[in-house]
Write a protein that holds these residues in place. Structure first.
Motif, mmCIF file in Angstrom:
data_model
loop_
_atom_site.group_PDB
_atom_site.id
_atom_site.type_symbol
_atom_site.label_atom_id
_atom_site.label_comp_id
_atom_site.label_asym_id
_atom_site.label_seq_id
_atom_site.Cartn_x
_atom_site.Cartn_y
_atom_site.Cartn_z
ATOM 1 N N HIS A 62 13.326 4.903 -0.064
ATOM 2 C CA HIS A 62 12.836 4.618 1.293
ATOM 3 C C HIS A 62 11.447 3.964 1.253
ATOM 4 C CE1 HIS A 62 15.770 7.765 2.606
ATOM 5 N NE2 HIS A 62 15.819 7.023 3.687
ATOM 6 N N TYR A 63 10.688 4.271 0.177
ATOM 7 C CA TYR A 63 9.307 3.786 0.079
ATOM 8 C C TYR A 63 9.177 2.570 -0.838
ATOM 9 C CZ TYR A 63 8.979 8.821 1.127
ATOM 10 O OH TYR A 63 9.164 10.082 1.617
ATOM 11 N N LYS A 66 0.842 -1.205 0.000
ATOM 12 C CA LYS A 66 0.000 0.000 0.000
ATOM 13 C C LYS A 66 0.877 1.255 0.000
ATOM 14 C CE LYS A 66 -3.708 2.323 -0.061
ATOM 15 N NZ LYS A 66 -4.732 2.189 -1.112
ATOM 16 N N GLU A 73 2.127 1.677 -3.480
ATOM 17 C CA GLU A 73 1.046 2.164 -4.337
ATOM 18 C C GLU A 73 0.846 3.671 -4.138
ATOM 19 O OE1 GLU A 73 -2.679 0.269 -3.406
ATOM 20 O OE2 GLU A 73 -3.796 1.642 -4.677
ATOM 21 N N TYR A 74 0.838 4.090 -2.877
ATOM 22 C CA TYR A 74 0.645 5.512 -2.567
ATOM 23 C C TYR A 74 1.820 6.344 -3.094
ATOM 24 C CZ TYR A 74 0.356 9.855 0.050
ATOM 25 O OH TYR A 74 0.329 11.190 0.371
ATOM 26 N N ILE A 80 9.486 2.565 4.794
ATOM 27 C CA ILE A 80 8.716 3.546 5.580
ATOM 28 C C ILE A 80 7.698 4.222 4.674
ATOM 29 C CG2 ILE A 80 10.586 3.960 7.243
ATOM 30 C CD1 ILE A 80 11.070 6.684 5.744
ATOM 31 N N VAL A 119 -2.470 10.866 5.701
ATOM 32 C CA VAL A 119 -3.846 11.125 5.249
ATOM 33 C C VAL A 119 -4.529 9.854 4.745
ATOM 34 C CG1 VAL A 119 -3.303 13.529 4.692
ATOM 35 C CG2 VAL A 119 -3.283 11.809 2.858
ATOM 36 N N VAL A 120 -3.733 8.792 4.494
ATOM 37 C CA VAL A 120 -4.347 7.535 4.052
ATOM 38 C C VAL A 120 -5.050 6.871 5.237
ATOM 39 C CG1 VAL A 120 -3.956 5.264 3.029
ATOM 40 C CG2 VAL A 120 -2.707 7.249 2.158
ATOM 41 N N PRO A 158 5.711 10.848 4.611
ATOM 42 C CA PRO A 158 5.025 11.534 5.716
ATOM 43 C C PRO A 158 3.532 11.768 5.453
ATOM 44 C CG PRO A 158 7.142 12.588 5.240
ATOM 45 C CD PRO A 158 6.964 11.525 4.208
ATOM 46 N N THR A 159 3.211 12.179 4.212
ATOM 47 C CA THR A 159 1.807 12.490 3.907
ATOM 48 C C THR A 159 0.922 11.246 3.819
ATOM 49 O OG1 THR A 159 2.365 12.606 1.552
ATOM 50 C CG2 THR A 159 2.277 14.699 2.759
ATOM 51 N N ALA A 174 1.556 6.822 -6.701
ATOM 52 C CA ALA A 174 0.436 7.718 -7.040
ATOM 53 C C ALA A 174 0.823 9.188 -6.874
ATOM 54 C CB ALA A 174 -0.796 7.394 -6.192
ATOM 55 N N ILE A 175 1.691 9.478 -5.900
ATOM 56 C CA ILE A 175 2.127 10.872 -5.718
ATOM 57 C C ILE A 175 3.450 11.134 -6.475
ATOM 58 C CG2 ILE A 175 0.881 11.234 -3.540
ATOM 59 C CD1 ILE A 175 3.660 10.905 -2.097
ATOM 60 N N LYS A 176 3.798 10.212 -7.358
ATOM 61 C CA LYS A 176 4.998 10.315 -8.198
ATOM 62 C C LYS A 176 6.265 10.518 -7.368
ATOM 63 C CE LYS A 176 4.205 12.375 -12.331
ATOM 64 N NZ LYS A 176 3.739 13.453 -13.244
ATOM 65 N N ASN A 177 6.319 9.809 -6.241
ATOM 66 C CA ASN A 177 7.475 9.915 -5.362
ATOM 67 C C ASN A 177 8.211 8.570 -5.365
ATOM 68 O OD1 ASN A 177 9.316 10.187 -3.267
ATOM 69 N ND2 ASN A 177 7.958 11.562 -2.135
#
Lengths: 128, 145
Positions: free
Chosen positions: B37-38, B23, B26-27, B53, B60-61, B56-57, B30-33
């Protein structure tokens, strides 16, 4: 990385046509104003608008790309001042305004391709 | 109809969200990051966090699980098609890792009735499975009249 007052950094992101759909899937925000252009027009928004939190995530990315450690960002706040539409290009310019007690305060200017601020009063705090 | 200010102070039941590694990926996409680390398991294992990890944002999920009941609250009765996101504040206290169980609570902290719009502010607070606060947020929504 030494963070000092006056330091600047930049970033930018193009909002492709399907970005709100990807963001809806990942975040759960399927509000029709974001994924249905007809609905967006009907409620006076001129089309589908990007989720404000996606714009905020773009702005936050500029900060974490700059620090290189996502855990250093301690706070971000903003006002969503103008809708972001598909095909917009969002540019972010960060400036360190103060460094005190282990925290840097950073101001972000977040504008679209026409120079309109899409986020305002963007305040960020980063651990130094 | 204006939003009734009597709902200031109303709280919503806690929700515990299990943070899945896929997840997070996927997130992040979606935020093109594309920060490793992710997204990069090997990089993440060797990082100071020792695991994938969440950006940070991502707060909101799991936060959304407490915002949805506010939007669907029949008593509060928001006119959703006319609601836009006005302001957002997020404070990050602990890094969130894949596998964490994050419990979030929410409270309406402000309602303002203005001539052309109403404003409602919701505060969320999230703790991990160790009882440590990981993030706080204030969502401010504007209902156009």
């Amino acid at each position: 990385m030494a963070i000092e007052k006056g330091q600047t950094f930049t970033g930018s992101e193009k909002v492709d046509k399907y970005r709100p759909i990807y963001y809806a899937g990942a975040s759960g925000d399927f509000n029709p104003i974001h994924i249905d252009p007809e609905f967006g027009k009907m409620v006076g928004l001129g089309g589908a608008i990007l989720q404000g939190l996606c714009t905020l995530a773009f702005a936050a990315k500029t900060v974490t790309d700059w620090t290189g450690d996502p855990g250093k960002m301690k706070k971000i706040k903003c006002r969503f001042s103008a809708p972001v539409m598909m095909e917009d290009t969002i540019s972010v310019e960060g400036t360190v305004t103060d460094v005190q007690a282990g925290r840097a305060r950073v101001n972000l200017k977040v504008i679209n391709q026409n120079g309109a601020e899409v986020l305002q009063k963007v305040e960020v705090e980063v651990e130094v | 109809m204006s939003i009734d200010t009597k709902f200031i102070g109303k709280t919503y039941p806690a929700y515990t969200y299990e943070v899945g590694k896929e997840k997070i990926k996927e997130y992040a996409k979606a935020i093109k990051n594309f920060d490793p680390h992710y997204l990069d398991d090997d990089f993440a294992k060797k990082s100071k966090y020792g695991a994938i990890i969440a950006p940070p944002t991502f707060a909101v999920v799991f936060g959304a699980y407490l915002i949805e009941p506010v939007f669907n609250d029949k008593e509060l009765n928001l006119n959703m098609p006319m609601v836009v996101h006005g302001e957002q504040e997020l404070e990050f206290l602990e890094v969130v890792k894949a596998g964490d169980a994050i419990t979030t609570t929410a409270k309406i902290i402000d309602i303002k009735n203005k001539e052309k719009l109403d404003v409602v502010s919701v505060e969320i607070m999230s703790r991990n499975q160790h009882g440590k606060e990981v993030s706080r947020g204030i969502y401010t929504f504007v209902e156009r009249k």
